[in-house]
Design a protein around this motif. Sequence first.
Motif, PDB file in Angstrom:
ATOM      1  N   ALA A 141      37.799  54.442 -11.713  1.00 49.91           N
ATOM      2  CA  ALA A 141      38.198  54.126 -10.543  1.00 49.91           C
ATOM      3  C   ALA A 141      39.909  54.540 -10.125  1.00 49.91           C
ATOM      4  CB  ALA A 141      39.102  52.494 -10.447  1.00 49.91           C
ATOM      5  N   GLU A 142      40.600  54.618 -11.745  1.00 46.38           N
ATOM      6  CA  GLU A 142      41.784  55.277 -12.290  1.00 46.38           C
ATOM      7  C   GLU A 142      41.784  56.880 -12.207  1.00 46.38           C
ATOM      8  OE1 GLU A 142      45.109  55.161 -15.603  1.00 46.38           O
ATOM      9  OE2 GLU A 142      43.625  53.483 -15.009  1.00 46.38           O
ATOM     10  N   VAL A 143      40.114  57.905 -12.756  1.00 46.12           N
ATOM     11  CA  VAL A 143      40.785  59.032 -12.794  1.00 46.12           C
ATOM     12  C   VAL A 143      39.335  59.363 -11.054  1.00 46.12           C
ATOM     13  CG1 VAL A 143      40.800  59.476 -15.079  1.00 46.12           C
ATOM     14  CG2 VAL A 143      38.177  58.740 -14.171  1.00 46.12           C
ATOM     15  N   GLY A 144      38.775  58.651 -10.582  1.00 47.31           N
ATOM     16  CA  GLY A 144      37.851  59.276  -9.936  1.00 47.31           C
ATOM     17  C   GLY A 144      36.388  59.517 -10.175  1.00 47.31           C
ATOM     18  N   GLU A 145      35.791  58.572  -9.489  1.00 49.00           N
ATOM     19  CA  GLU A 145      34.302  59.070  -9.712  1.00 49.00           C
ATOM     20  C   GLU A 145      33.386  60.085 -10.213  1.00 49.00           C
ATOM     21  OE1 GLU A 145      31.899  56.878 -10.039  1.00 49.00           O
ATOM     22  OE2 GLU A 145      32.945  55.498  -9.070  1.00 49.00           O
ATOM     23  N   GLU A 146      34.342  61.263 -10.152  1.00 48.47           N
ATOM     24  CA  GLU A 146      33.630  62.869 -10.361  1.00 48.47           C
ATOM     25  C   GLU A 146      34.540  63.254 -11.530  1.00 48.47           C
ATOM     26  OE1 GLU A 146      35.114  62.288  -7.421  1.00 48.47           O
ATOM     27  OE2 GLU A 146      33.582  62.259  -5.984  1.00 48.47           O
ATOM     28  N   VAL A 147      35.350  62.550 -11.773  1.00 47.72           N
ATOM     29  CA  VAL A 147      35.670  63.113 -12.673  1.00 47.72           C
ATOM     30  C   VAL A 147      35.162  62.519 -13.808  1.00 47.72           C
ATOM     31  CG1 VAL A 147      38.811  62.989 -13.987  1.00 47.72           C
ATOM     32  CG2 VAL A 147      38.425  64.173 -12.144  1.00 47.72           C
ATOM     33  N   ALA A 148      35.322  61.029 -13.767  1.00 46.79           N
ATOM     34  CA  ALA A 148      34.468  60.122 -14.642  1.00 46.79           C
ATOM     35  C   ALA A 148      32.945  60.707 -14.961  1.00 46.79           C
ATOM     36  CB  ALA A 148      34.705  58.890 -14.067  1.00 46.79           C
ATOM     37  N   ALA A 149      32.290  60.920 -14.237  1.00 47.03           N
ATOM     38  CA  ALA A 149      31.070  61.498 -14.650  1.00 47.03           C
ATOM     39  C   ALA A 149      30.969  63.094 -15.411  1.00 47.03           C
ATOM     40  CB  ALA A 149      30.600  61.863 -12.714  1.00 47.03           C
ATOM     41  N   VAL A 150      32.002  63.936 -14.707  1.00 50.58           N
ATOM     42  CA  VAL A 150      32.131  64.835 -15.879  1.00 50.58           C
ATOM     43  C   VAL A 150      33.132  65.066 -17.443  1.00 50.58           C
ATOM     44  CG1 VAL A 150      33.373  67.276 -15.824  1.00 50.58           C
ATOM     45  CG2 VAL A 150      32.163  66.618 -13.669  1.00 50.58           C
ATOM     46  N   ILE A 151      33.217  64.009 -17.465  1.00 50.29           N
ATOM     47  CA  ILE A 151      33.894  63.316 -18.247  1.00 50.29           C
ATOM     48  C   ILE A 151      33.425  63.012 -19.548  1.00 50.29           C
ATOM     49  CG2 ILE A 151      35.778  61.738 -19.889  1.00 50.29           C
ATOM     50  CD1 ILE A 151      37.549  62.153 -17.682  1.00 50.29           C
ATOM     51  N   GLY A 152      32.237  61.568 -18.708  1.00 51.94           N
ATOM     52  CA  GLY A 152      30.843  61.270 -19.273  1.00 51.94           C
ATOM     53  C   GLY A 152      30.421  62.044 -19.854  1.00 51.94           C
ATOM     54  N   LEU A 153      29.661  62.988 -19.047  1.00 46.15           N
ATOM     55  CA  LEU A 153      28.759  63.926 -19.136  1.00 46.15           C
ATOM     56  C   LEU A 153      29.240  65.179 -20.343  1.00 46.15           C
ATOM     57  CD1 LEU A 153      27.415  65.125 -15.854  1.00 46.15           C
ATOM     58  CD2 LEU A 153      25.808  64.017 -17.695  1.00 46.15           C
ATOM     59  N   GLY A 154      30.286  65.231 -20.312  1.00 40.87           N
ATOM     60  CA  GLY A 154      30.931  65.659 -21.938  1.00 40.87           C
ATOM     61  C   GLY A 154      30.959  65.305 -22.766  1.00 40.87           C
ATOM     62  N   LEU A 155      31.589  64.553 -22.795  1.00 35.68           N
ATOM     63  CA  LEU A 155      31.192  63.332 -24.076  1.00 35.68           C
ATOM     64  C   LEU A 155      29.966  63.425 -24.222  1.00 35.68           C
ATOM     65  CD1 LEU A 155      33.977  60.815 -23.270  1.00 35.68           C
ATOM     66  CD2 LEU A 155      34.712  63.356 -24.490  1.00 35.68           C
ATOM     67  N   GLU A 156      29.443  62.951 -23.764  1.00 36.51           N
ATOM     68  CA  GLU A 156      27.682  63.143 -24.282  1.00 36.51           C
ATOM     69  C   GLU A 156      27.056  63.946 -25.479  1.00 36.51           C
ATOM     70  OE1 GLU A 156      23.790  61.528 -22.543  1.00 36.51           O
ATOM     71  OE2 GLU A 156      25.325  59.885 -21.359  1.00 36.51           O
ATOM     72  N   ALA A 157      27.564  65.203 -24.132  1.00 33.29           N
ATOM     73  CA  ALA A 157      27.223  66.310 -25.141  1.00 33.29           C
ATOM     74  C   ALA A 157      28.077  66.840 -25.907  1.00 33.29           C
ATOM     75  CB  ALA A 157      27.543  67.400 -23.575  1.00 33.29           C
ATOM     76  N   TYR A 158      29.225  66.324 -26.029  1.00 36.31           N
ATOM     77  CA  TYR A 158      30.305  66.787 -27.353  1.00 36.31           C
ATOM     78  C   TYR A 158      29.431  65.720 -28.507  1.00 36.31           C
ATOM     79  CZ  TYR A 158      34.199  67.522 -30.643  1.00 36.31           C
ATOM     80  OH  TYR A 158      35.054  68.228 -31.290  1.00 36.31           O
ATOM     81  N   ALA A 159      29.148  64.637 -28.380  1.00 37.30           N
ATOM     82  CA  ALA A 159      29.369  63.917 -29.507  1.00 37.30           C
ATOM     83  C   ALA A 159      27.468  63.669 -29.739  1.00 37.30           C
ATOM     84  CB  ALA A 159      29.510  62.038 -28.721  1.00 37.30           C
ATOM     85  N   GLY A 160      26.352  64.048 -28.459  1.00 37.18           N
ATOM     86  CA  GLY A 160      25.629  64.245 -29.663  1.00 37.18           C
ATOM     87  C   GLY A 160      25.122  66.000 -30.505  1.00 37.18           C
ATOM     88  N   GLY A 161      25.754  66.471 -29.876  1.00 40.38           N
ATOM     89  CA  GLY A 161      26.789  67.866 -31.167  1.00 40.38           C
ATOM     90  C   GLY A 161      25.998  67.634 -32.348  1.00 40.38           C
ATOM     91  N   ASP A 162      26.432  66.458 -32.872  1.00 42.64           N
ATOM     92  CA  ASP A 162      26.675  66.662 -34.581  1.00 42.64           C
ATOM     93  C   ASP A 162      25.417  65.170 -34.527  1.00 42.64           C
ATOM     94  OD1 ASP A 162      27.809  63.838 -34.025  1.00 42.64           O
ATOM     95  OD2 ASP A 162      29.246  64.268 -35.226  1.00 42.64           O
ATOM     96  N   GLY A 163      25.057  65.350 -33.971  1.00 48.51           N
ATOM     97  CA  GLY A 163      23.752  63.853 -34.238  1.00 48.51           C
ATOM     98  C   GLY A 163      24.153  62.460 -34.335  1.00 48.51           C
ATOM     99  N   ALA A 164      25.552  62.048 -33.310  1.00 54.12           N
ATOM    100  CA  ALA A 164      25.798  60.908 -33.963  1.00 54.12           C
ATOM    101  C   ALA A 164      25.494  60.095 -33.007  1.00 54.12           C
ATOM    102  CB  ALA A 164      27.692  61.575 -33.265  1.00 54.12           C
ATOM    103  N   LEU A 165      24.541  60.323 -31.615  1.00 55.04           N
ATOM    104  CA  LEU A 165      24.331  59.431 -30.627  1.00 55.04           C
ATOM    105  C   LEU A 165      22.189  59.063 -31.143  1.00 55.04           C
ATOM    106  CD1 LEU A 165      25.344  60.606 -27.170  1.00 55.04           C
ATOM    107  CD2 LEU A 165      26.138  59.105 -28.341  1.00 55.04           C
ATOM    108  N   ALA A 166      22.104  59.606 -31.937  1.00 53.65           N
ATOM    109  CA  ALA A 166      20.620  60.483 -32.580  1.00 53.65           C
ATOM    110  C   ALA A 166      20.831  58.844 -33.111  1.00 53.65           C
ATOM    111  CB  ALA A 166      20.008  60.819 -33.565  1.00 53.65           C
TER     112      ALA A 166
END
Length: 166
Positions: A141-166
């Motif tokens: 609600a604070e940042v908007g659905e589109e920005v939240a989706a982009v942030i979520g995808l970006g963080l997921e990709a970044y965090a997954g880059g070191d195997g942290a989400l495995a």
Amino acid sequence: MASEAFDLHADAWRQTHLGRLLGHAMRRFDARVLQLMARSAEAPLALSNLAAREQVGAAHVHITRHLSPAGDRLTQLAERAGMTKQSMAALVDQCEAWGIVVREPDPHDARARIVRYTPLGLSWREAFRQAVAQAEAEFRAEVGEEVAAVIGLGLEAYAGGDGALA
């Protein structure tokens, strides 16, 4: 005087780099989750009171965030949380005293113990799930659905880059 202004501007990166912003965002998010849990009807009353009195902190959230429903060895839990075994053991001791978890013998290794949720701990976990969902909704609600989706995808990709989400 002009060189002082230049030096301040040249040093601004320390306050605005991505790592610092991520850290501030995580602390704000975790603080909001704990605030919601303090007022949760789902959270056991004694634990809500601990959260309201700020006795439960972000460190305690590591157990809720990382302990699987089936239970885990302390070493697995510490590794998932990115903590030392000794630090995780201290958190588990507190959570055990509060009735959130128990340590039980590992059926596959007599030397090891498994950390498991108690029924009270499962209620705490559900309150945590609901608080996270509420905090995420507030973020969107604070940042908007589109920005939240982009942030979520970006963080997921970044965090997954070191195997942290495995």
